[in-house]
Design a protein around this motif. Sequence first.
Motif, short mmCIF file in Angstrom:
data_model
loop_
_atom_site.label_atom_id
_atom_site.label_comp_id
_atom_site.label_asym_id
_atom_site.label_seq_id
_atom_site.Cartn_x
_atom_site.Cartn_y
_atom_site.Cartn_z
N ALA A 27 22.44 3.39 11.93
CA ALA A 27 22.50 4.44 12.95
C ALA A 27 22.93 5.77 12.31
O ALA A 27 22.37 6.83 12.61
CB ALA A 27 23.47 4.05 14.05
N ALA A 28 23.92 5.70 11.40
CA ALA A 28 24.39 6.92 10.74
C ALA A 28 23.26 7.51 9.90
O ALA A 28 23.03 8.73 9.92
CB ALA A 28 25.60 6.60 9.88
N LEU A 29 22.54 6.64 9.20
CA LEU A 29 21.45 7.11 8.35
C LEU A 29 20.38 7.83 9.19
O LEU A 29 19.96 8.95 8.87
CB LEU A 29 20.82 5.91 7.62
CG LEU A 29 19.71 6.27 6.63
CD1 LEU A 29 20.30 6.97 5.42
CD2 LEU A 29 18.93 5.04 6.22
N ILE A 30 20.00 7.18 10.30
CA ILE A 30 18.98 7.78 11.17
C ILE A 30 19.46 9.12 11.73
O ILE A 30 18.74 10.12 11.72
CB ILE A 30 18.61 6.81 12.31
CG1 ILE A 30 17.85 5.62 11.74
CG2 ILE A 30 17.77 7.51 13.37
CD1 ILE A 30 17.55 4.54 12.74
N SER A 31 20.73 9.14 12.19
CA SER A 31 21.26 10.38 12.73
C SER A 31 21.21 11.49 11.70
O SER A 31 20.76 12.61 11.98
CB SER A 31 22.71 10.19 13.19
OG SER A 31 22.81 9.12 14.06
N VAL A 32 21.67 11.17 10.49
CA VAL A 32 21.72 12.19 9.44
C VAL A 32 20.31 12.67 9.09
O VAL A 32 20.05 13.87 8.98
CB VAL A 32 22.44 11.64 8.19
CG1 VAL A 32 22.23 12.57 7.00
CG2 VAL A 32 23.93 11.46 8.47
N LEU A 33 19.37 11.70 8.97
CA LEU A 33 17.99 12.07 8.65
C LEU A 33 17.40 12.98 9.72
O LEU A 33 16.78 14.01 9.42
CB LEU A 33 17.13 10.81 8.51
CG LEU A 33 17.21 10.10 7.16
CD1 LEU A 33 16.28 8.90 7.17
CD2 LEU A 33 16.82 11.07 6.04
N MET A 34 17.61 12.61 10.98
CA MET A 34 17.02 13.40 12.06
C MET A 34 17.65 14.78 12.12
O MET A 34 16.98 15.79 12.35
CB MET A 34 17.16 12.67 13.39
CG MET A 34 16.28 11.43 13.46
SD MET A 34 16.31 10.64 15.07
CE MET A 34 15.04 11.57 15.93
N MET A 35 18.99 14.81 11.95
CA MET A 35 19.66 16.11 11.98
C MET A 35 19.18 16.97 10.81
O MET A 35 18.94 18.17 10.98
CB MET A 35 21.18 15.92 11.93
CG MET A 35 21.76 15.45 13.26
SD MET A 35 23.56 15.36 13.23
CE MET A 35 23.88 14.39 14.69
N VAL A 289 22.85 7.80 18.08
CA VAL A 289 24.15 8.40 18.41
C VAL A 289 24.99 7.42 19.23
O VAL A 289 26.20 7.25 19.01
CB VAL A 289 23.96 9.74 19.15
CG1 VAL A 289 25.31 10.30 19.59
CG2 VAL A 289 23.25 10.75 18.26
N ASN A 290 24.35 6.75 20.18
CA ASN A 290 25.09 5.79 21.01
C ASN A 290 25.62 4.61 20.20
O ASN A 290 26.72 4.12 20.45
CB ASN A 290 24.20 5.28 22.14
CG ASN A 290 24.40 6.08 23.41
OD1 ASN A 290 25.46 6.66 23.62
ND2 ASN A 290 23.38 6.15 24.23
N VAL A 291 24.84 4.16 19.25
CA VAL A 291 25.31 3.05 18.41
C VAL A 291 26.56 3.49 17.64
O VAL A 291 27.55 2.75 17.56
CB VAL A 291 24.21 2.59 17.43
CG1 VAL A 291 24.79 1.67 16.36
CG2 VAL A 291 23.11 1.88 18.18
N LEU A 292 26.52 4.71 17.13
CA LEU A 292 27.70 5.21 16.42
C LEU A 292 28.90 5.30 17.37
O LEU A 292 30.02 4.94 17.01
CB LEU A 292 27.41 6.60 15.83
CG LEU A 292 26.62 6.61 14.54
CD1 LEU A 292 26.44 8.04 14.04
CD2 LEU A 292 27.33 5.78 13.47
N GLY A 293 28.66 5.79 18.58
CA GLY A 293 29.73 5.88 19.55
C GLY A 293 30.32 4.52 19.86
O GLY A 293 31.53 4.34 19.91
N ASP A 294 29.44 3.53 20.03
CA ASP A 294 29.87 2.17 20.30
C ASP A 294 30.70 1.61 19.16
O ASP A 294 31.73 0.96 19.36
CB ASP A 294 28.64 1.29 20.50
CG ASP A 294 28.67 0.64 21.85
OD1 ASP A 294 29.09 1.31 22.80
OD2 ASP A 294 28.29 -0.55 21.93
N PHE A 295 30.22 1.90 17.95
CA PHE A 295 30.93 1.43 16.76
C PHE A 295 32.34 2.03 16.73
O PHE A 295 33.32 1.32 16.53
CB PHE A 295 30.16 1.82 15.50
CG PHE A 295 30.98 1.73 14.25
CD1 PHE A 295 31.28 0.51 13.67
CD2 PHE A 295 31.50 2.88 13.66
CE1 PHE A 295 32.06 0.44 12.54
CE2 PHE A 295 32.27 2.81 12.53
CZ PHE A 295 32.55 1.58 11.96
N LEU A 296 32.41 3.34 16.94
CA LEU A 296 33.72 4.01 16.93
C LEU A 296 34.64 3.43 18.00
O LEU A 296 35.81 3.16 17.75
CB LEU A 296 33.54 5.50 17.20
CG LEU A 296 33.23 6.40 16.01
CD1 LEU A 296 33.14 7.84 16.46
CD2 LEU A 296 34.31 6.26 14.95
#
Lengths: 305, 588, 324
Positions: A27-35, A289-296
Amino acid sequence: MLSRLKRASVENELLYLFLHSRVAQLAALISVLMMGAAALAAFVAPSNPYDLASFDLLDSLLPPSYMDGGDARFLIGTDDQGRDLLSAILYGTRLSLTVGLLSVAFASILGVTLGLMAGYLGGRFDTIVMRIADVQLSLPAILTALLIDGIARGILPQQRHDDLMLVVLTVAIGLSLWVNFARTARASTFVEKNKEYVQATQIMGMHPLRIMFVQILPNILGPIMVILTVDLAVAILLEATLSFLGVGVPPNQPSLGTLIRIGTEYLFSGEWWIVIFPSLTLVVLIVAVNVLGDFLRDALNPKLR
Amino acid sequence: MDKLLSVNNLSVMIPTRFGDFLAVDSINLDVKEGQIHGLVGESGAGKSTIGAAIIGLLETPAFVSSGTIKLLGQSLTELDNQTLEGLRGRRISMIFQDPQTSLNPLLSISDQLVETIRQHRSMSRDEARKAAIELLEETGINNAAQRIDDYPHQFSGGMRQRVVIALALCTEPALIIADEPTTALDVSVQKQILKLIRDLAKQRGVGVILITHDIGVIAEITDEVTVLRYGRVVEHGKTPKVLGSPDETYTQQLMAAVPRLDKRLDRFVNIASDDHRIDGNTAWQVKGANDQHASQWLLNNPTSQSVPAADQTELSTSDSSTSVLQVQNLSVTYDAKRSWFGKKTGFQALNDISFDIKPGEVLGVVGESGSGKSTLAKAIAGLVPVSQGAMWFNGTNLPDAAQRARTHPARRQIQMVFQDPYSSLNNRRTVEAILTESLRFYGLADKGAPSRKLVASMLELVEMPQRAMLKYPHQFSGGQRQRIAIARALMARPDFLICDEPTSALDVSIQAQILNLLKELQKNLGLTIVFISHNLAVVRQMADTVMVLRNGEHVESGLNEDFFTNPAADYSQQLLRESPSLELLLTD
Amino acid sequence: MLAFISRRLLQSVFVMLAVSLIAFTLFRFVGDPVAQMVGQETSVADQERIRDSLGLNDPITTQFVSFVSDLITGNFGFSYRTRQPISEMILSRMPATIELGIVSLLISLLIGVPAGIYTALHRGGAIANTILVTTLIGISIPTFVIGIFLIFIFGVQLGWLPTFGRGDVVTIGWWQTNFLTIDGWRSLLLPALTLGVYQLTLTMRLVRSEMQDVMKTDFIKFARARGINRHSIHYNHALRNTMVPVITIIGLQFGGVIAFSIVTESVFQWPGMGLLFLDSIRYVDIPVMSVYLVLIALMFVVINLIVDLLYAVIDPRVRTGATH
């Protein structure tokens, strides 16, 4: 009982759990790539979708390049105006993320400040802030955002409104999300306030503002981080929804929501790509983003471990 | 008597990401009918884990890695889950620590009792209810026939624990595991609950495993005791023998660390050494820093007797000049939060309290929960406003929280050591930042080298390595944190220290170390201290004079020796009688 | 108990007054009401006369009082755009929104609560994990995208279900209902699913986390230690305690349903109040906006009061007026 075990700080704990969670890493990878792709849209996009002169109506409604009738210039096809869909999606993602990040920043600064002060000072200030929050809560976020947008249309002349659209949108979404931050900050501050380290600073005669923002604030950042991530997803979703409803960003600067709205008109006539690709982009972004939020949330919630 | 429970070579493993952790390491344990067997140990001894393993309620990922548990000849470790579930409640039951949380708040007492009884015995609803009422009466609930339909929140703490005991007994189990059953209760209630457990065990022939950290409780009711440390059995035997003349060094140290009611010691001797040399690294030193430097700095406090001229108001009483703190007719009323009824009711936490403290004196304040002792500390420290009365500090009027300016000198001169070392240090700041805070705030030392040297020296003074300043509070144990908290209070160069239950969150051997430290600092620095505790024995060891509070009212004051040998008030006598005591067991 | 309810009532009145004030400010200060009502050619004197007859020259407090009393008596005024009485417009649109809302709320509760319980009790199990991943995606898909996907699959590709409007309705008095015809139900299905999915995932995740918290409490451990059977622990002891916070959120969700009905109605051209509101925003039809605002807040407040009453039914601590 586990006191004999190694004690780890919250940061180390978070890092450890992150390094052991494939899902969170993905999820972090995808977020960073998209951003990253969105931030560099001007450089990576094949064409500029905001430049009306650069596209040709003859190219309109072309299917993706791998399909019959596709054109190699347009990897995933074009929209009704002959805009390259890939470029439009990259620019649209940039817009969605910008509005999302700005409105969450706005909401968090406003909400955390009010919540921290309400929780620490208590009394009348707390009552007033929480009553306002009650009223705000009785109006769902999307309604608040729509309403603020409606007011802005009423007050501002059409031309000014289009110019200020992004500001209006950011404020509208930000104002509809501050309550989450305020309530979280307030609840955590209540807990921290009664801890003895705060009493120690009170005995010293430290200034209340310093106690709040220097002593307490770093201790409540955990739950606020969670809300920050979760609400970023909500903000992106709200922006997309408002744009979809046609009250969001101006039509000459399409965001993902606008692209989807345009696409629905062609859903029945078979040009499905105009709606499907922006939708998928939006969903993947929000899921990440939601997966990251869930993880946190799980990582910072000691009850679940 | 028959062997009821026999535990052989039991080990419990907890897999963690730092490796497998052996929480319980091959222990043996036997319990007979009607016998109360105590499991005692400090935190990390694994005593609760043993209880959970026996009843089969270990929390994942913990598991029994080896050994056998036999109840009435039946091996529990070999049973499948289903059969074990059937035994639970019917053969073994459990009493938890906190009666506030161990009853379901949404079900009435009768719902919970009747359901439990009918789960294990074929009875009609009415029969079960009748049995439940009888049981409640047996456990000391008055008017049980009416009260059975009440909900948990309608009972007081002690009464709730009686309900919990009734619930544990209603299935007529052979064995009850009681995990810290009286830790959350006041001394007087504790005494009654312990007596109830003892009587029930004898009358019904139930075996009891009593898990506690409190040696007083062990001495009070157990027949046999097993001393545990780090998951291993240290010593085991008849209670009077183990506590009275222990064979093992650890038990001896443990016993030596228990504060005594019968006489005041200069310091605790023969107690376990601390683990405070973190990393074993003492080489890290700030140049020129040592405990001498810190104590010299504290002793040469130039401001300690200076009094701002503006605030001076003469006291009428003649001996005011010799008092550090004088409190006159102090009352504190909390504006209670709105109740469900919407009424505002004031709660009188302190009522008409007067006392004074001489320089270098330690005043012990004693009382049960709700006595107002913590409110008193907060009133002096300027945390809660006073509704009536006056305070005088070093001969000048001491304004209350509402009036005390942030720059008032007393804000520095009066410092506090708190109860919970886990909440009294800001986890987001390094120890150095925490200790430097008051230096910077009051302008007591220059930034940089002088501050650093003082911080390092102060850590030495509280017997911590200087290197500790680089770390964060979460890297230390409770006892170490409390040392840092004491150092923080001293960094303000105070004249007056308020210690609010400074050791009640600590293990008994750590408590002894902290008490030793406080005694030493007090003696060397001539500190004036208000020492607040619910534990009479601790106050006995620390205080010069003693003051007893009850429900916000003053009960009695007196010199340490006079009070403990010959208390005047009925309430004081009762308190002393009910405090767990080791006198019967100790031979000297 | 009575005091608890009356205090809540007082709070509700406060919220309603605050929302009325916002609505009033909207109505009175956003744009000029008179200019909106009359044409360009009306003289200034005539405008002033209208202004006077509408009471727009009275003191502000008087205007607010008459605004509120108009609202209370159901006199909502006229739309700038259609010149119709707003009460009629709303009344004709209300049944569509309410029927859509109820069906989707039922979908969300009937599936969400059991699924939440299941995932809480079977933590780490394969089915539970699958459900969890699905719901995470569920809360991440915007309502309108769900709607579009459903239309694409069931309307465009398969052609099974109608994709816009209410279909055949039966009129009972002034209430038009979808519930009495097959075509009505077919038309209702896709919008209700669209609206329900998001709420469903929220409900499920909430029930799950609350239930997990309850399962870790001492009284559940004690119940297990007493040998109470699993079924009773789960469904009598734990579920009851889970319901206290869950009820609050379900109350709030009703608001979510109303809010997202705006989106759903827009996707499916469902002729409800949301579509009306959306039009009013697009055309800056301030009176309709402010009345809609007040009505939504009223719905909220009423639902919250019902939630408070339910609390009292479930929790004896509220019922007997205990101070926690």
